[in-house]
Design an enzyme around this catalytic site. Structure first.
Site, PDB file in Angstrom:
ATOM      1  N   CYS A 122     -83.693 -15.979  97.184  1.00 38.56           N
ATOM      2  CA  CYS A 122     -83.404 -16.798  96.000  1.00 38.56           C
ATOM      3  C   CYS A 122     -84.615 -17.590  95.527  1.00 38.56           C
ATOM      4  CB  CYS A 122     -82.231 -17.726  96.290  1.00 38.56           C
ATOM      5  SG  CYS A 122     -80.816 -16.872  96.979  1.00 38.56           S
ATOM      6  N   HIS A 263     -81.581 -23.658  91.698  1.00 37.73           N
ATOM      7  CA  HIS A 263     -80.971 -22.387  92.089  1.00 37.73           C
ATOM      8  C   HIS A 263     -79.450 -22.507  91.969  1.00 37.73           C
ATOM      9  CE1 HIS A 263     -80.048 -18.697  93.922  1.00 37.73           C
ATOM     10  NE2 HIS A 263     -79.604 -19.207  95.055  1.00 37.73           N
ATOM     11  N   ASN A 293     -74.025 -16.505  92.269  1.00 33.33           N
ATOM     12  CA  ASN A 293     -75.385 -16.561  92.812  1.00 33.33           C
ATOM     13  C   ASN A 293     -76.061 -15.205  92.580  1.00 33.33           C
ATOM     14  OD1 ASN A 293     -77.691 -16.687  94.358  1.00 33.33           O
ATOM     15  ND2 ASN A 293     -76.676 -17.473  96.206  1.00 33.33           N
TER      16      ASN A 293
END
Ligand code: COA
Length: 336
Positions: A122, A263, A293
């Site tokens: 990520c 994020h 996500n």
């Protein structure tokens, strides 16, 4: 006289254009209720996610990356053939080799570009940004196209409620150019890694440690495996620290930041960070309710959406901050 080798003078670098691409197919929490023992209420209250996008069959990470790249190039007014460096951040490459960036180079017609991938989960888009910033700033390349792109739906166990509700597919991109006449620049960046925690979040199968050999499934599956509660704690601490470090490295304080783009993994993680930073929640960009996500794509997509929605104005200072498998973390402060 210094015996140190002379450090080449570095010129500031700016984000000249952004783009993103999300697959059409929307998968809601209610659909997941049909597949695993979960509920819309559980997913929404524990994560903030309401739906995610799922790439169609035959639509790979490179295709999403290329579409996001075209949109970023278009906005920057740069032709693909003039791009000199392409870095794709992904943990879901089309193939183990060659790099997804090689497919993107062909698909968009950036035939003169050097192209490779970075694997930092990520945090990958911000890792790519830092590599590209220094490469362009030092004059090794005249420009760079950085992309975060993921087809996580191909690496999720759709029978595992612990993970399948969390992830989605998509891509985001940015074009970096030297900042010659003002007009914004990346002020600072920090990166970090803790390989001791690698087991907390990984895709155990399909690599050389556990190969998928002809005719046999790998001994461990090629799907995401995660110790969610542990990851959660590390994410809050590492992102708070990374945010503070990038702000300090830019010579700023939290009051100088106009927008935070974190994020997009879990709304509770974001809330915990924002509270610890003592920052106004209204100035935090959130789109995880729509996309879940998307790993390396998440910050890139959010940056593009924030930009296109007018939430990023010239002179604004934006903090980007991310965390992921590795463990890795990264942050950057951009003056727009
Ligand atoms: N639906 C219903 N129940 C679920 C569920 C689901 N989709 N997933 C897990 N549960 C259950 C668990 O089995 C557990 O049940 P038990 O108490 O009977 O064992 C219970 O919910 C609580 O699990 P827990 O792991 O404590 O939940 P949590 O509040 O920590 O939330 C996550 C779980 C995964 C949402 C959260 O830990 C998280 O977001 N972690 C970080 C994930 C992340 O960001 N990963 C990527 C990093 S970039």
């Amino acid at each position: 006289m210094s015996l140190e080798p002379e450090t080449p003078r570095s010129c500031p670098v700016r984000v000249a254009g952004t783009g993103s691409y999300l697959p059409e197919r929307v998968m809601t929490n209610h659909e997941l209720e049909e597949a695993v023992d979960t509920s819309d209420e559980w997913i929404t209250s524990r994560t903030g996610i309401r739906e995610r996008r799922i790439a169609k069959e035959g639509e790979f990470t490179s295709h999403m990356a290329s579409e996001a790249a075209r949109r970023a190039l278009d906005q920057a007014g740069v032709a693909a053939i003039d791009i000199e460096l392409i870095i794709v951040a992904t943990i879901t490459p089309d193939t183990l080799t060659p790099a997804t960036a090689c497919y993107v180079q062909q698909q968009i017609g950036a035939f003169k570009a050097v192209a490779f991938d970075v694997s930092a989960a990520c945090s990958g888009f911000l890792y790519a940004m830092e590599l590209a910033r220094h490469s362009v700033g030092a004059g090794a390349f005249r420009n760079a196209l950085i992309i975060g792109a993921e087809k996580l739906s191909a690496f999720v166990d759709w029978n595992d409620r612990n993970t399948c509700v969390l992830f989605g597919d998509g891509a985001g991109a940015a074009v970096l150019l030297p900042s010659t006449n003002g007009g914004g620049r990346i002020l600072s960046s920090t990166l970090g890694t803790d390989g001791a925690q690698a087991e907390l979040l990984n895709i155990p199968g399909g690599g050389s440690a556990c190969p998928a050999l002809p005719g046999a499934a790998p001994a461990r599956p090629a799907v995401l495996s995660m110790q969610g509660r542990e990851v959660f704690k590390h994410a809050v601490n590492a992102m708070r620290q990374a945010a503070n470090d990038a702000i300090a490295a830019a010579g700023l304080g939290i009051a100088d930041i106009d927008l935070i783009i974190p994020h997009q993994a879990n709304l509770r993680i974001i809330d915990a960070i924002v509270e610890r930073l003592d920052f106004n929640r209204e100035n935090v960009f959130i789109n995880l309710d729509k996309y879940g996500n998307t790993s390396a794509a998440a910050v890139a997509i959010a940056l593009d959406e924030a930009h296109r929605e007018g939430r990023v104005k010239p002179g604004d200072r934006i903090l980007l901050v991310a965390f992921g498998a590795g463990l890795t973390w990264a942050s950057a402060v951009i003056e727009w």
